[in-house]
Design a protein around this motif. Sequence first.
Motif, PDB file in Angstrom:
ATOM      1  N   MET A   7     -77.362  50.731  -3.206  1.00  0.00           N
ATOM      2  CA  MET A   7     -76.559  49.968  -4.162  1.00  0.00           C
ATOM      3  C   MET A   7     -77.442  49.126  -5.074  1.00  0.00           C
ATOM      4  SD  MET A   7     -75.089  47.271  -1.354  1.00  0.00           S
ATOM      5  CE  MET A   7     -74.888  48.617  -0.184  1.00  0.00           C
ATOM      6  N   LEU A   8     -76.926  48.858  -6.267  1.00  0.00           N
ATOM      7  CA  LEU A   8     -77.553  47.940  -7.208  1.00  0.00           C
ATOM      8  C   LEU A   8     -76.882  46.584  -7.083  1.00  0.00           C
ATOM      9  CD1 LEU A   8     -77.971  49.962 -10.527  1.00  0.00           C
ATOM     10  CD2 LEU A   8     -79.784  49.107  -9.061  1.00  0.00           C
ATOM     11  N   VAL A   9     -77.696  45.529  -6.980  1.00  0.00           N
ATOM     12  CA  VAL A   9     -77.165  44.163  -6.904  1.00  0.00           C
ATOM     13  C   VAL A   9     -78.027  43.257  -7.780  1.00  0.00           C
ATOM     14  CG1 VAL A   9     -76.210  44.423  -4.589  1.00  0.00           C
ATOM     15  CG2 VAL A   9     -78.571  43.661  -4.866  1.00  0.00           C
ATOM     16  N   ASP A  10     -77.508  42.103  -8.096  1.00  0.00           N
ATOM     17  CA  ASP A  10     -78.296  41.112  -8.819  1.00  0.00           C
ATOM     18  C   ASP A  10     -79.483  40.680  -7.956  1.00  0.00           C
ATOM     19  OD1 ASP A  10     -76.532  41.211 -10.928  1.00  0.00           O
ATOM     20  OD2 ASP A  10     -75.344  39.490 -10.213  1.00  0.00           O
ATOM     21  N   LYS A  11     -80.564  40.279  -8.637  1.00  0.00           N
ATOM     22  CA  LYS A  11     -81.759  39.868  -7.909  1.00  0.00           C
ATOM     23  C   LYS A  11     -81.515  38.653  -7.013  1.00  0.00           C
ATOM     24  CE  LYS A  11     -85.442  41.696 -10.857  1.00  0.00           C
ATOM     25  NZ  LYS A  11     -86.638  41.376 -11.664  1.00  0.00           N
ATOM     26  N   ALA A  12     -80.518  37.852  -7.362  1.00  0.00           N
ATOM     27  CA  ALA A  12     -80.239  36.651  -6.566  1.00  0.00           C
ATOM     28  C   ALA A  12     -79.562  36.961  -5.249  1.00  0.00           C
ATOM     29  CB  ALA A  12     -79.368  35.693  -7.383  1.00  0.00           C
ATOM     30  N   VAL A  13     -78.995  38.167  -5.135  1.00  0.00           N
ATOM     31  CA  VAL A  13     -78.274  38.533  -3.906  1.00  0.00           C
ATOM     32  C   VAL A  13     -79.281  38.858  -2.800  1.00  0.00           C
ATOM     33  CG1 VAL A  13     -76.681  40.178  -2.844  1.00  0.00           C
ATOM     34  CG2 VAL A  13     -76.282  39.361  -5.181  1.00  0.00           C
ATOM     35  N   THR A  14     -79.039  38.309  -1.600  1.00  0.00           N
ATOM     36  CA  THR A  14     -79.941  38.546  -0.475  1.00  0.00           C
ATOM     37  C   THR A  14     -79.316  39.515   0.517  1.00  0.00           C
ATOM     38  OG1 THR A  14     -79.066  36.715   0.842  1.00  0.00           O
ATOM     39  CG2 THR A  14     -80.842  36.197  -0.698  1.00  0.00           C
TER      40      THR A  14
ATOM     41  N   ASP B 200     -64.801  57.301   7.209  1.00  0.00           N
ATOM     42  CA  ASP B 200     -64.661  57.200   5.754  1.00  0.00           C
ATOM     43  C   ASP B 200     -63.828  55.986   5.353  1.00  0.00           C
ATOM     44  OD1 ASP B 200     -66.187  59.441   5.467  1.00  0.00           O
ATOM     45  OD2 ASP B 200     -64.476  60.815   5.281  1.00  0.00           O
ATOM     46  N   THR B 201     -62.767  55.739   6.116  1.00  0.00           N
ATOM     47  CA  THR B 201     -61.906  54.579   5.817  1.00  0.00           C
ATOM     48  C   THR B 201     -62.717  53.283   5.892  1.00  0.00           C
ATOM     49  OG1 THR B 201     -59.963  55.717   6.686  1.00  0.00           O
ATOM     50  CG2 THR B 201     -59.854  53.317   6.515  1.00  0.00           C
ATOM     51  N   LEU B 202     -63.537  53.147   6.942  1.00  0.00           N
ATOM     52  CA  LEU B 202     -64.346  51.935   7.092  1.00  0.00           C
ATOM     53  C   LEU B 202     -65.390  51.825   5.984  1.00  0.00           C
ATOM     54  CD1 LEU B 202     -65.236  49.383   8.516  1.00  0.00           C
ATOM     55  CD2 LEU B 202     -66.488  50.771  10.175  1.00  0.00           C
ATOM     56  N   MET B 203     -66.016  52.963   5.628  1.00  0.00           N
ATOM     57  CA  MET B 203     -67.050  52.913   4.587  1.00  0.00           C
ATOM     58  C   MET B 203     -66.447  52.524   3.238  1.00  0.00           C
ATOM     59  SD  MET B 203     -69.805  53.333   6.195  1.00  0.00           S
ATOM     60  CE  MET B 203     -70.821  53.314   4.721  1.00  0.00           C
ATOM     61  N   GLN B 204     -65.213  52.992   2.960  1.00  0.00           N
ATOM     62  CA  GLN B 204     -64.561  52.627   1.709  1.00  0.00           C
ATOM     63  C   GLN B 204     -64.271  51.124   1.666  1.00  0.00           C
ATOM     64  OE1 GLN B 204     -64.113  54.463  -1.041  1.00  0.00           O
ATOM     65  NE2 GLN B 204     -65.251  56.080   0.055  1.00  0.00           N
ATOM     66  N   LYS B 205     -63.881  50.572   2.807  1.00  0.00           N
ATOM     67  CA  LYS B 205     -63.655  49.132   2.874  1.00  0.00           C
ATOM     68  C   LYS B 205     -64.950  48.360   2.600  1.00  0.00           C
ATOM     69  CE  LYS B 205     -59.779  49.019   6.165  1.00  0.00           C
ATOM     70  NZ  LYS B 205     -59.348  48.555   7.515  1.00  0.00           N
ATOM     71  N   LEU B 206     -66.039  48.865   3.158  1.00  0.00           N
ATOM     72  CA  LEU B 206     -67.326  48.209   2.952  1.00  0.00           C
ATOM     73  C   LEU B 206     -67.724  48.252   1.487  1.00  0.00           C
ATOM     74  CD1 LEU B 206     -69.353  49.482   6.068  1.00  0.00           C
ATOM     75  CD2 LEU B 206     -68.708  47.106   5.590  1.00  0.00           C
TER      76      LEU B 206
ATOM     77  N   LYS C 226     -66.760  43.685  -4.556  1.00  0.00           N
ATOM     78  CA  LYS C 226     -65.949  42.536  -4.953  1.00  0.00           C
ATOM     79  C   LYS C 226     -66.701  41.222  -4.752  1.00  0.00           C
ATOM     80  CE  LYS C 226     -61.568  40.224  -3.903  1.00  0.00           C
ATOM     81  NZ  LYS C 226     -60.357  40.221  -3.050  1.00  0.00           N
ATOM     82  N   GLU C 227     -67.351  41.067  -3.590  1.00  0.00           N
ATOM     83  CA  GLU C 227     -67.947  39.772  -3.254  1.00  0.00           C
ATOM     84  C   GLU C 227     -69.399  39.650  -3.707  1.00  0.00           C
ATOM     85  OE1 GLU C 227     -67.253  38.364   0.727  1.00  0.00           O
ATOM     86  OE2 GLU C 227     -65.497  39.656   0.967  1.00  0.00           O
ATOM     87  N   ALA C 228     -70.116  40.764  -3.792  1.00  0.00           N
ATOM     88  CA  ALA C 228     -71.533  40.671  -4.160  1.00  0.00           C
ATOM     89  C   ALA C 228     -71.846  41.405  -5.461  1.00  0.00           C
ATOM     90  CB  ALA C 228     -72.405  41.232  -3.032  1.00  0.00           C
ATOM     91  N   GLY C 229     -70.845  42.016  -6.079  1.00  0.00           N
ATOM     92  CA  GLY C 229     -71.089  42.741  -7.321  1.00  0.00           C
ATOM     93  C   GLY C 229     -71.927  43.989  -7.127  1.00  0.00           C
ATOM     94  N   ALA C 230     -71.867  44.585  -5.942  1.00  0.00           N
ATOM     95  CA  ALA C 230     -72.687  45.761  -5.640  1.00  0.00           C
ATOM     96  C   ALA C 230     -72.128  47.014  -6.302  1.00  0.00           C
ATOM     97  CB  ALA C 230     -72.771  45.949  -4.127  1.00  0.00           C
ATOM     98  N   GLU C 231     -73.029  47.787  -6.935  1.00  0.00           N
ATOM     99  CA  GLU C 231     -72.678  49.072  -7.513  1.00  0.00           C
ATOM    100  C   GLU C 231     -73.313  50.166  -6.660  1.00  0.00           C
ATOM    101  OE1 GLU C 231     -73.676  49.363 -11.631  1.00  0.00           O
ATOM    102  OE2 GLU C 231     -73.342  47.212 -11.972  1.00  0.00           O
ATOM    103  N   ILE C 232     -72.468  51.038  -6.092  1.00  0.00           N
ATOM    104  CA  ILE C 232     -72.982  52.090  -5.215  1.00  0.00           C
ATOM    105  C   ILE C 232     -73.678  53.159  -6.046  1.00  0.00           C
ATOM    106  CG2 ILE C 232     -72.402  53.789  -3.447  1.00  0.00           C
ATOM    107  CD1 ILE C 232     -72.027  50.838  -2.664  1.00  0.00           C
ATOM    108  N   ARG C 233     -74.908  53.482  -5.651  1.00  0.00           N
ATOM    109  CA  ARG C 233     -75.686  54.523  -6.350  1.00  0.00           C
ATOM    110  C   ARG C 233     -75.431  55.860  -5.658  1.00  0.00           C
ATOM    111  NH1 ARG C 233     -81.748  52.768  -6.916  1.00  0.00           N
ATOM    112  NH2 ARG C 233     -81.671  54.303  -8.605  1.00  0.00           N
ATOM    113  N   LYS C 234     -75.147  56.908  -6.524  1.00  0.00           N
ATOM    114  CA  LYS C 234     -74.835  58.221  -5.962  1.00  0.00           C
ATOM    115  C   LYS C 234     -75.899  59.221  -6.341  1.00  0.00           C
ATOM    116  CE  LYS C 234     -69.865  57.315  -6.097  1.00  0.00           C
ATOM    117  NZ  LYS C 234     -68.544  57.729  -6.600  1.00  0.00           N
TER     118      LYS C 234
END
Length: 799
Positions: free
Chosen positions: A716-723, A779-785, A791-799
């Motif tokens: 995933m891509l996240v802002d540099k400030a995210v730990t 799959d259901t759990l991974m979609q929730k993650l 939503k909370e960390a602004g993560a963009e999943i890389r495919k």
Amino acid sequence: MKISYNWLKEFIDTEKTPQEISAILTGTGLEVESLEKVQAIPGGLEGLVIGYVKECIDHPNSDHLHITKVDVGTGEDLQIVCGANNVAAGQKVVVATVGTTLYPTSGEPFVIKRSKIRGEASEGMICAEDEIGLGTDHDGIMVLDAATAVGTPAKDYFKLNDDYMYEIGLTPNRADAASHLGTARDIAAFLKLEVKKPDVSGFTIVKKDSPTQVIIENEAAAPRYSGLNISGIKVGDSPAWLKERLAVIGVRSINNVVDVTNYVLHELGQPLHAFDAAAITGNTVIVKNVAEGTLFTTLDDVERKLTVDDLMICNAEEPMCIAGVFGGAKSGVNENTTSIFLESAYFNAVSVRKTAKRFGLKTDASFRFERGTDPDMTVFALKRAALMIQQVAGGEVTSDIFDHYPAPVAPFAVDITYNTINRLIGKAIGNDTIKSILTALDIQIVSETAEGLSLKVPPYRVDVTRDVDVVEEILRIYGYNNIEIPTQIRASLNNSVRPEKDTVQNVIADLLSANGFNEMLANSLTKLSYSDNPDTAVKIVNPLSSDLDAMRQTLLYSGLEAIAYNQNRRSADLKLYEFGKVYATKDDKFIETQRFSVFITGANTAEQWNQKQKPVTFYNIKAIVDGILQRLKITDFVVEDATCSKLAFGLQYMLNGKPLVKFGAVGANALKKVDVDKEVFYADFNFDLVLAAVRKNKIVYQEVSKFPAVRRDLSMLVDKAVTFGQLKQIAGRTDKKLLKEVNVFDVYQGDKLPAGKKSYALSFTLQDTEKTLTDKAIDTLMQKLIYNLGKEAGAEIRK
């Protein structure tokens, strides 16, 4: 501390043997480390007798030798060849018979043998003073009083007595016992005897002739200062009895005046100093502090740079003596001295201790002043010394006794109950016994009730200020061995909180020691300069030195000092840990906090032929911290960037809003303070918080799952400030049943990514303890993650 048996007997009338006195001293708290028989004159003059020279003729084969016949009381005259120019018939002399070992004042011992000197037999030796160790005179043989009986052992003629010397391991609190008088007090109290002080009733002032003026500018450092003038003295060798008395306790004779001051110091515990009156410029003694950087040459001819904190005894122009520590090279008594000013003072113990430590000087005087002398002894000691100086050096007292004592030291007032005494001793020893012991120890009973006593403890007992101190005094005189061991043992159930502190500490210590760490233990006293906030530091009222003037506020600097010590000795690869307390003040209250620290520096592994050494990094200290917390089952902490000013960078784990541990690379400023020039990684645990967290853990049995675990990865891509810590917390909140573990296995930052972004690759371990996971559940759990991370960390999943 060295004590003479014969000298002790001048204070107490007892027939106890030296060995019995030794047992008494040790039993009352003055531990005798050794007891040995000593002789003031080496060899004790054994084999030497008084002889009578019946004949004296010139040697036929020498122009300076004589042949004598000497009667030594055996019925058979001895022929002795003698080279002394003053030998003559009719003299009483000291003779060394054949087989006697002589111990000369200088040179090696030698044995007297039958011999022939220039063809004439010689069966002994007629002795000079220096040849038998009695002095330094070698101008001729010793000629004795004509009335001396022939055959008298020289030991008896010169009244040499064998003595015993006690080496006492004096503890710092027993300043009162740093003398023969003080030691005798304990023996007398134990044996219920009276202590006989020296008689000073013969002290008189003959005339008053220009007494030395004394000015006290620093009364805080010199609470009491006494002195007097003695004129018309003759400085020279001390008499044999005085030399002998000092020699037994290892004190070298200097001259008759200085020897008296040393005698009184060891007799009464009161240091004295004799100034040559001619060296007191302006006939004025000023007790004061001098300017910073003033140069002063001490008695050992070493020039020392003074500070404004050093109390000095000065004349009208310059310093003469470091008060309570060491005399000066210019003002001491010498062979030309005819008048002296004799000083007897009570100096502030802290002031003397700081000065002595600063200059690295340890003298008999400073040893006593540092521990606290008797403020009521100064005048008595002056009179005692003045009488002795007049006895051995002549002269007369030519001034009144100057005694500046503006604020007399009051006795210590202590109230104590009989119940407290008996409870702490563990035995009821009787009220009359208690009172008799207290009286024998010079502790005054002011008043008595049915419950207890009101006492006044003399000022020289600086260690007896509380009721428990009084109980200790009673017990040591009553006798520890007189307290019976009880036949019944009482015990109670222990309801202390589990696990105990030591148990948790041992778990951590075992883990670290098994991984190559060494435990260290440092002093809780440290430099105030190490404190980030001196206003909250716990400062020492009576510091031993400037390097030990405060209680530590962190374990960091003690660890860095250990690292610096080892690195300076070519031991640079270190893994250390320490458990200890740190101290601070808040709202006029003292606060103690238990901490635990870990240090790593240098190479991560030992040098090996098949791989290169790698330096330790931040991730090594992080692995250690995580391993400790994992071992203690502490998991519900929050990860944040470290806010510790002593760290260049690092992390902190928060538990319930409080810092559980801070760790990272030690900052350059902290390293510079301790002269460490290599990178050091450090972790600081709040051990009190660790204990609280461990005690909340509940041990619950859980069967190992029979069903397989499944791993899924997300990039995933996240802002540099995210730990990573934030991402891990989001995942933990998403699912608490199936999600077992979250790890990061790749981090990427570079120009191929959008500005301000970084890439995390995380692995998620999923497992159900009751059944095999289906693809749908996974799959259901991974979609929730994915949803929650976005939503909370602004993560963009890389495919």
